[in-house]
Design an enzyme around this catalytic site. Structure first.
Site, short mmCIF file in Angstrom:
data_model
loop_
_atom_site.label_atom_id
_atom_site.label_comp_id
_atom_site.label_asym_id
_atom_site.label_seq_id
_atom_site.Cartn_x
_atom_site.Cartn_y
_atom_site.Cartn_z
N THR A 195 0.82 -1.30 -0.05
CA THR A 195 -0.08 -0.53 0.21
C THR A 195 0.63 1.38 0.15
OG1 THR A 195 -1.57 -1.39 1.13
CG2 THR A 195 -2.11 1.18 0.93
N LYS A 236 -6.55 1.60 -3.99
CA LYS A 236 -6.89 1.22 -2.62
C LYS A 236 -6.71 2.28 -2.20
CE LYS A 236 -4.37 -1.72 0.55
NZ LYS A 236 -5.31 -2.47 0.77
N1 LIG Z 1 -0.99 -7.49 6.98
C1 LIG Z 1 -2.61 -6.77 5.92
O1 LIG Z 1 -3.41 -7.96 6.78
C2 LIG Z 1 -2.62 -6.14 5.10
C3 LIG Z 1 -3.55 -6.43 4.09
C4 LIG Z 1 -3.73 -5.26 1.93
C5 LIG Z 1 -2.46 -5.05 2.00
N2 LIG Z 1 -1.45 -5.02 3.31
C6 LIG Z 1 -0.15 -3.45 2.65
O2 LIG Z 1 0.93 -5.19 2.60
C7 LIG Z 1 1.76 -4.30 2.36
C8 LIG Z 1 3.02 -5.49 3.71
O3 LIG Z 1 2.19 -5.69 4.91
P1 LIG Z 1 2.26 -6.29 5.66
O4 LIG Z 1 1.19 -6.87 6.75
O5 LIG Z 1 2.66 -8.16 5.11
O6 LIG Z 1 3.66 -5.46 7.07
P2 LIG Z 1 4.63 -6.70 8.36
O7 LIG Z 1 4.24 -8.12 8.23
O8 LIG Z 1 4.44 -5.40 8.32
O9 LIG Z 1 5.68 -6.80 6.63
C9 LIG Z 1 6.69 -5.59 6.14
C10 LIG Z 1 7.80 -5.79 5.46
O10 LIG Z 1 8.35 -4.84 5.65
C11 LIG Z 1 9.91 -4.97 5.54
N3 LIG Z 1 10.56 -3.96 5.57
C12 LIG Z 1 9.41 -2.60 7.01
N4 LIG Z 1 10.88 -1.80 6.76
C13 LIG Z 1 11.85 -2.26 6.46
C14 LIG Z 1 13.17 -1.27 5.44
N5 LIG Z 1 12.76 -0.36 5.57
N6 LIG Z 1 13.88 -2.16 4.41
C15 LIG Z 1 13.37 -3.54 4.33
N7 LIG Z 1 12.57 -4.70 4.35
C16 LIG Z 1 11.73 -3.92 5.32
C17 LIG Z 1 9.75 -6.18 6.71
O11 LIG Z 1 10.87 -6.51 7.00
P3 LIG Z 1 11.46 -7.04 7.92
O12 LIG Z 1 10.92 -7.81 8.52
O13 LIG Z 1 13.17 -6.91 8.38
O14 LIG Z 1 11.24 -6.14 9.28
C18 LIG Z 1 8.76 -6.98 6.23
O15 LIG Z 1 9.03 -7.67 5.32
C19 LIG Z 1 2.10 -3.46 3.69
O16 LIG Z 1 2.12 -2.28 2.56
C20 LIG Z 1 0.81 -2.89 3.86
O17 LIG Z 1 -0.34 -2.06 3.81
C21 LIG Z 1 -1.43 -5.74 4.15
#
Ligand SMILES: NC(=O)c1ccc[n+]([C@@H]2O[C@H](COP(=O)([O-])OP(=O)(O)OC[C@H]3O[C@@H](n4cnc5c(N)ncnc54)[C@H](OP(=O)(O)O)[C@@H]3O)[C@@H](O)[C@H]2O)c1
Length: 281
Positions: free
Chosen positions: A95, A170
């Protein structure tokens, strides 16, 4: 197809797993914090040591948290890390803002590559079951080429050749969800102050006016917290409202409601851990 996946968080893990288990693809997976590859089949997925190695693929999927993570990983000293892989298709499922999507589209085009925005609606369980909704924007031939991989994850809605349009859709969807949270918050507070049990109000509203999962889940949460004098429920969708407000400013639209809801980010900050409710698809 060789598929690079960068970002194995809550959404990235089930997505990489589903693609690797489909049988037809080889996954090159990178995550900043090592050890997130559990459950990926060894015969079709490898952990690579750098994001650059994950880019040695035909299709690169990024699932990083936000604009700053995507910019921080994809650009090194202002230069795209995928440079040198002509024809590569980068699909960003995070997102992110339309502003960053436009920057990515221009940078990939200059590198002889294709950029597609495909932000997601759904939860990690939907990703594991292939029931996400992906809103895709970008060059049609590129989207058609990777469609079989995207359709492993769920339904694909194509919104046009401008990648950033998908991010606008989105954000607008998340703005609507943010508005549901804030309107329910105000409505339950008003009836509570007037002496009505907010849980009864939530039941009435979700049985008659809005019998939908989003209202039922959020209405129940807000009403229960209020009735028990608990802490305020954070609004996990406010980032979408902020992005929609920024888009409205860029396009010169007044959009007073989106600005007002976005301003709630100072009062009720976006929730980090609040489970995202089931989104009807
Ligand atoms: N979760 C949901 O239900 C959902 C639903 C729809 C859309 N989304 C979207 O999908 C995307 C991912 O969401 P998520 O829930 O999977 O998030 P998440 O669990 O917090 O994972 C975030 C990912 O980004 C990495 N990351 C964050 N900052 C970083 C940096 N500076 N350098 C390198 N890697 C970095 C993290 O690595 P580390 O493991 O090292 O921290 C992890 O792999 C987001 O944009 C979110 O808005 C999520």
């Amino acid at each position: 197809m060789k598929v690079g996946v960068i970002g194995l968080g809550t959404m990235g893990r089930p997505i990489a797993r589903r693609i690797a288990r489909s049988g037809g693809h080889e996954v090159l997976a990178w995550n900043r914090t090592p050890g997130r590859l559990d459950g990926l089949p060894a015969e079709s997925a490898v952990a690579v040591r750098t994001p650059g190695e994950a880019c040695q693929s035909e299709l690169l999927i990024t699932l990083l948290s936000d604009d700053s993570a995507v910019e921080g990983v994809l650009f090194e000293a202002g230069r795209l890390i995928t440079t040198g892989m002509p024809g590569l298709i980068h699909v960003c499922m995070s997102t992110i803002s339309d502003r960053l999507a436009m920057r990515l589209a221009a940078a990939h085009e200059a590198a002889g590559q294709f950029y597609v925005s495909a932000p997601l609606f759904g939860r990690p369980e939907s990703a594991a079951a292939g029931r996400l909704l992906l809103v895709a924007g970008g060059p049609r031939p590129a989207v058609d080429r990777i469609r079989p991989v995207l359709e492993l994850l769920g339904r694909v809605e194509y919104v046009g050749a401008e990648a950033a349009a998908a991010n606008v859709v989105k954000s607008a969807g998340n703005f609507l969800l943010a508005a549901v949270v804030e309107s329910l918050r105000d409505a339950t507070s008003i009836v509570h102050a007037a002496g009505v049990d907010p849980r009864e109000f939530a039941a009435i509203v979700t049985q008659s006016l809005f019998p939908t999962p989003v209202y039922q889940y959020l209405g129940g949460q807000l009403a229960t917290r209020l009735a028990q004098n608990g802490p305020a429920v954070p609004n996990p969708f406010l980032r979408g409202a902020e992005q929609s407000a920024a888009t409205a400013r860029r396009l010169g639209l007044p959009a007073p409601l989106v600005r007002q809801i976005a301003a709630q980010a100072d009062v009720n900050p976006p929730g980090q851990d609040t489970p995202v409710p089931p989104i009807p698809q």
